[in-house]
Each structure stands twice: as structure tokens, then as C-alpha cells.
Design an enzyme around this catalytic site. Structure first.
Site, mmCIF file in Angstrom:
data_model
loop_
_atom_site.group_PDB
_atom_site.id
_atom_site.type_symbol
_atom_site.label_atom_id
_atom_site.label_comp_id
_atom_site.label_asym_id
_atom_site.label_seq_id
_atom_site.Cartn_x
_atom_site.Cartn_y
_atom_site.Cartn_z
ATOM 1 N N ARG A 1 59.231 -7.570 12.493
ATOM 2 C CA ARG A 1 59.997 -7.538 13.632
ATOM 3 C C ARG A 1 61.330 -8.289 13.367
ATOM 4 O O ARG A 1 61.430 -9.090 12.331
ATOM 5 C CB ARG A 1 59.183 -8.752 14.701
ATOM 6 C CG ARG A 1 60.070 -9.096 15.763
ATOM 7 C CD ARG A 1 59.284 -9.969 16.796
ATOM 8 N NE ARG A 1 58.281 -8.963 17.438
ATOM 9 C CZ ARG A 1 57.637 -9.372 18.500
ATOM 10 N NH1 ARG A 1 57.904 -10.374 19.475
ATOM 11 N NH2 ARG A 1 56.645 -8.535 18.933
ATOM 12 N N LYS B 1 43.402 -7.520 16.825
ATOM 13 C CA LYS B 1 43.595 -6.398 17.320
ATOM 14 C C LYS B 1 42.809 -5.172 16.146
ATOM 15 O O LYS B 1 42.122 -4.409 16.525
ATOM 16 C CB LYS B 1 44.987 -5.978 16.975
ATOM 17 C CG LYS B 1 45.428 -4.602 17.529
ATOM 18 C CD LYS B 1 47.279 -4.349 17.358
ATOM 19 C CE LYS B 1 48.054 -5.529 17.999
ATOM 20 N NZ LYS B 1 49.422 -5.212 18.205
ATOM 21 N N LYS C 1 51.734 -10.214 9.905
ATOM 22 C CA LYS C 1 53.076 -9.976 10.597
ATOM 23 C C LYS C 1 54.306 -10.429 9.743
ATOM 24 O O LYS C 1 54.212 -11.296 9.108
ATOM 25 C CB LYS C 1 53.062 -10.507 12.000
ATOM 26 C CG LYS C 1 54.288 -9.779 12.843
ATOM 27 C CD LYS C 1 53.462 -8.782 13.445
ATOM 28 C CE LYS C 1 54.011 -7.842 14.412
ATOM 29 N NZ LYS C 1 53.295 -7.168 15.307
ATOM 30 N N ASP D 1 58.190 -2.793 14.251
ATOM 31 C CA ASP D 1 57.792 -3.650 15.457
ATOM 32 C C ASP D 1 59.118 -3.803 16.257
ATOM 33 O O ASP D 1 60.065 -3.151 16.039
ATOM 34 C CB ASP D 1 57.172 -4.921 14.858
ATOM 35 C CG ASP D 1 56.249 -5.717 16.157
ATOM 36 O OD1 ASP D 1 55.418 -5.430 16.720
ATOM 37 O OD2 ASP D 1 56.727 -6.770 16.692
ATOM 38 N N THR E 1 50.920 4.015 20.281
ATOM 39 C CA THR E 1 50.691 2.692 20.864
ATOM 40 C C THR E 1 50.668 3.008 22.449
ATOM 41 O O THR E 1 49.836 2.439 23.196
ATOM 42 C CB THR E 1 51.851 1.601 20.512
ATOM 43 O OG1 THR E 1 51.985 1.613 19.298
ATOM 44 C CG2 THR E 1 51.600 0.172 21.262
ATOM 45 N N ALA F 1 53.154 -5.082 25.214
ATOM 46 C CA ALA F 1 53.757 -6.231 24.678
ATOM 47 C C ALA F 1 52.548 -7.134 23.628
ATOM 48 O O ALA F 1 51.475 -7.050 23.958
ATOM 49 C CB ALA F 1 54.418 -7.284 25.598
ATOM 50 N N ASN F 2 52.959 -7.803 22.816
ATOM 51 C CA ASN F 2 51.972 -8.741 21.867
ATOM 52 C C ASN F 2 52.095 -10.063 22.587
ATOM 53 O O ASN F 2 53.254 -10.261 22.965
ATOM 54 C CB ASN F 2 52.436 -8.726 20.469
ATOM 55 C CG ASN F 2 51.887 -7.519 19.767
ATOM 56 O OD1 ASN F 2 50.651 -7.101 19.714
ATOM 57 N ND2 ASN F 2 52.887 -6.748 18.898
HETATM 58 N N1 PHE Z 1 53.661 -3.229 15.446
HETATM 59 C C1 PHE Z 1 52.444 -2.708 15.376
HETATM 60 C C2 PHE Z 1 51.783 -3.704 16.530
HETATM 61 O O1 PHE Z 1 52.160 -4.619 16.848
HETATM 62 C C3 PHE Z 1 51.576 -2.725 14.162
HETATM 63 C C4 PHE Z 1 51.893 -1.729 13.003
HETATM 64 C C5 PHE Z 1 51.557 -2.028 11.881
HETATM 65 C C6 PHE Z 1 52.234 -0.534 13.222
HETATM 66 C C7 PHE Z 1 51.713 -1.280 10.839
HETATM 67 C C8 PHE Z 1 52.245 0.311 12.267
HETATM 68 C C9 PHE Z 1 52.003 0.040 11.162
HETATM 69 O O2 PHE Z 1 50.452 -3.301 16.884
#
Ligand code: PHE
Length: 343
Positions: free
Chosen positions: A44, A68, A80, A114, A147, A254-255
Site C-alpha cells: 500500500r 484472510k 503487508k 493494494d 477481489t 475494504a480491509n
Molecule cells: N491487496 C490484496 C488484499 O488486500 C492482496 C494481494 C496480495 C493481492 C498479493 C495480490 C497479490 O487482499
């Protein structure tokens, strides 16, 4: 060359703080848990107000990635990276230096897009590392699309569980890559849309293209609609907002949507269905993990499983009288507990 410092943080396996003055790269990589496999998690980039804020976000987000992956039954753990966006950052060079840092972890951390990350950023990262989901193998939009499809399967489960019938209006907070892909899917499935974004141009485009009715980003979650879909940043539903929400369902990409577990309790007490964020927004991770770790070219069937998982969780939460958020945490912790070697 980046200066890297190892931080000791309780509950996390490894946390790196780094800065590279030549490129203006500054940020953190948080590896939360690798019990189930190498840590996967996006990167991010955001103009954090302070290093403390950036670190706190990396810690929260990496933990959510572990949960997750656990609920998605993937052989990977959670991590992350967050980078601090600032005027002195030489973007392409900073991302390349960051890629080299990811490479130095030798596959212990695998990353992808992200919030804030562009296709160019991913391309710059690939100049430094192989451990990133980027073109030519995976496209940024492809991950966002996956997603969104996963969130849609989760929402279908919520709709079936609640017995809500059309017409259904969904208020979306954030029409970035994932929010916009979700909006299109919802539109194609006959839903009415309300859209909001802090970026006025992006919101205007979304409202015209979809079409959708525009709402103020700070008020969109209070809309009198059937469903609200937070698809921007985390922490947007605190206990006060949970008490005043008018929607029947909260389901977004959203996370870390809930500011606290208590906010989830308030939603449950009010009979508002909350689809646990890391359960329904796992589609991008599933795509990245299956493509790169499991060498599967198609993940649509895996995404569909989000429907059954969500339905089961909603049923169990109702039967046990616990919030969906707490039950999801419990299920993820149980899966990790089973996988950990006996002490
Ligand atoms: N950013 C994605 C999430 O929050 C995660 C992700 C990781 C996507 C690696 C692709 C590759 O779930």
C-alpha cells in the site's frame, strides 16, 4: 542502498522498517504469520501523517492477511508492506529499491497491488524482485476484478440469508479499482447504485459511466439503502456509526472495515448483517496465491466458494448468537492453531 531495521513487535514474526534517502523510499514490511506458508500481502502507498500511523496500518493489515489466507484455505501466511507517499519520493526509483528489498527476503514475502498502487509501480517493483504479482503474468485490473467477484459472491450469500428481494440499492464508498469493478458487477446484476469517492473526478466518472447517484463520502455509509459496501480505507465503522447505520447489510472490499470488534457487536445486536471483510475480499489474494504458488491459471471456482463460506458463517453466527466478525476471527485462529506444531 536502503537502511533496514528489524523491529520487535509482539504477535508478529518479523517487521522491517526501511528508508532509502537516494529515492525517498520510506516504509514498513510486516510479516505477521507464516504458519501456513510464505507471507502474501499487497503493498500500500499512502501519504501517512506519521511513521507511527504507517506502522500501525502495516501491523493491522498484515494480521488481516493471515486470517484472510486461513479462511480461504490457502497455503500462505499474512504480510503487508506500506510505503509512505511524500513529495520527496522519486516514485519509480523508490519502487525499484523496494522491489530489491522484497527480493532480499527470498520469497518469505510475496506482494502485489493494494491501495494507491499503479501498474507503473508494479512494473518498477518487478525490476527489483520476482516476488510480486505483476505483468506479464498478472495484471493489476485482473487482481482487482477477482477481489470484486469475491465480494459479489459474499454479498449474494448475505442477500440469500436475509431474504432481501429486489429492488436493492447498494451505496459504495470508494470507486477505485476494486470499488468500480464491484459497482459494474452489481449494476449488471440489476442493483441500483449510490457511489462516492474522495476524488471528485473519479466519482463524477463513475456516476456518469455506471450510472450511479452521487453521495458525499462522509455520509454514504449512512444512506437509507439495503446494502453499504465500504471499498476504500479501513476503520470506517466505529460503534457510533454502527448505531446509526440504516442499511441491512454491510459487505465491501475494504480491509479492516470495523474500527473495533465492539462495532461488530453493535451491528449484530441491531440485526445488521456484517460480511467479515477478510472473508469476502479474499478474491485478489486467492488469484495471486493460486497463480503464483499453486500455478493455477483460473480461480473462478475458488472465488465461488466464498458464497458457501459466507453462508455457513452467517448461519453459525446466528445459531451461536455471536457477531460474524468474532466468529470469523475464531475460525481463522482455529485453522492456524491446528496447523501450528505442538509446543
Ligand atoms: N491487496 C490484496 C488484499 O488486500 C492482496 C494481494 C496480495 C493481492 C498479493 C495480490 C497479490 O487482499
Amino acid at each position: 542502498m536502503a537502511v533496514v531495521e528489524q523491529l520487535k513487535v509482539d504477535g508478529h514474526e518479523q517487521v522491517l522498517a526501511f528508508r532509502d534517502d537516494a529515492t525517498g523510499l520510506r516504509g514498513f514490511i510486516a510479516i505477521h504469520d507464516t504458519t501456513l506458508g510464505p507471507a502474501l500481502g499487497g503493498t500500500r502507498v499512502w501519504p501517512y501523517a506519521s511513521e507511527e500511523d504507517a506502522l500501525a496500518d502495516a501491523l493491522r493489515l498484515s494480521r488481516a492477511m493471515t486470517y484472510k489466507a486461513a479462511l480461504a484455505e490457502l497455503p500462505c501466511g499474512g504480510g503487508k508492506a506500506v510505503l509512505i507517499e511524500h513529495p520527496g519520493m522519486k516514485r519509480a526509483a523508490a519502487f525499484e529499491a523496494f522491489g530489491r528489498l522484497v527480493e532480499s527476503l527470498a520469497g518469505r514475502f510475496f506482494t502485489g497491488p493494494d491501495v494507491g498502487i499503479t501498474e507503473d509501480d508494479l512494473a518498477a517493483m518487478t525490476r527489483g524482485t520476482r516476488h510480486v504479482a505483476a505483468q506479464p503474468s498478472l495484471h493489476h485490473d485482473d487482481i482487482s476484478e477477482h477481489t470484486a467477484i469475491g465480494v459479489w459472491h459474499g454479498l449474494r450469500a448475505c442477500l440469500d440469508f436475509s431474504g432481501l428481494k429486489p429492488p436493492i440499492t447498494v451505496a459504495i464508498q470508494g470507486v477505485g479499482s476494486v470499488g468500480m469493478a464491484l459497482a459494474r458487477l452489481l449494476r449488471d446484476n440489476g442493483m441500483n447504485l449510490i457511489a462516492s469517492d474522495t476524488d471528485g473526478a473519479r466519482m463524477a466518472r463513475a456516476c456518469a459511466d455506471l450510472p450511479a447517484q452521487a453521495a458525499d463520502p462522509s455520509e454514504v455509509l449512512l444512506a437509507a439503502v439495503e446494502v453499504v459496501a465500504p471499498c476504500a480505507l479501513g476503520g470506517v465503522i466505529d460503534t457510533a456509526l454502527a448505531r446509526s447505520l440504516r442499511a441491512r447489510i454491510v459487505c465491501g472490499s475494504a480491509n479492516n472495515i470495523l474500527a473495533s470488534p465492539k462495532a461488530g457487536d453493535v451491528l449484530a445486536q441491531r440485526g445488521i448483517l456484517y460480511a467479515p471483510d477478510y472473508l469476502v475480499n479474499a478474491g485478489g489474494l486467492i488469484r495471486g496465491a493460486e497463480f503464483h504458488l499453486l500455478k493455477r491459471t483460473d480461480s473462478h471456482e475458488s472465488l465461488e466458494r466464498i458464497y458457501a463460506r459466507t453462508l455457513t458463517l452467517l448461519e453459525q453466527a446466528r445459531a451461536r448468537g455471536v457477531s460474524t466478525a468474532r466468529l470469523a476471527d475464531e475460525m481463522a485462529q482455529a485453522r492456524l492453531g491446528q496447523a501450528k506444531p505442538a509446543p
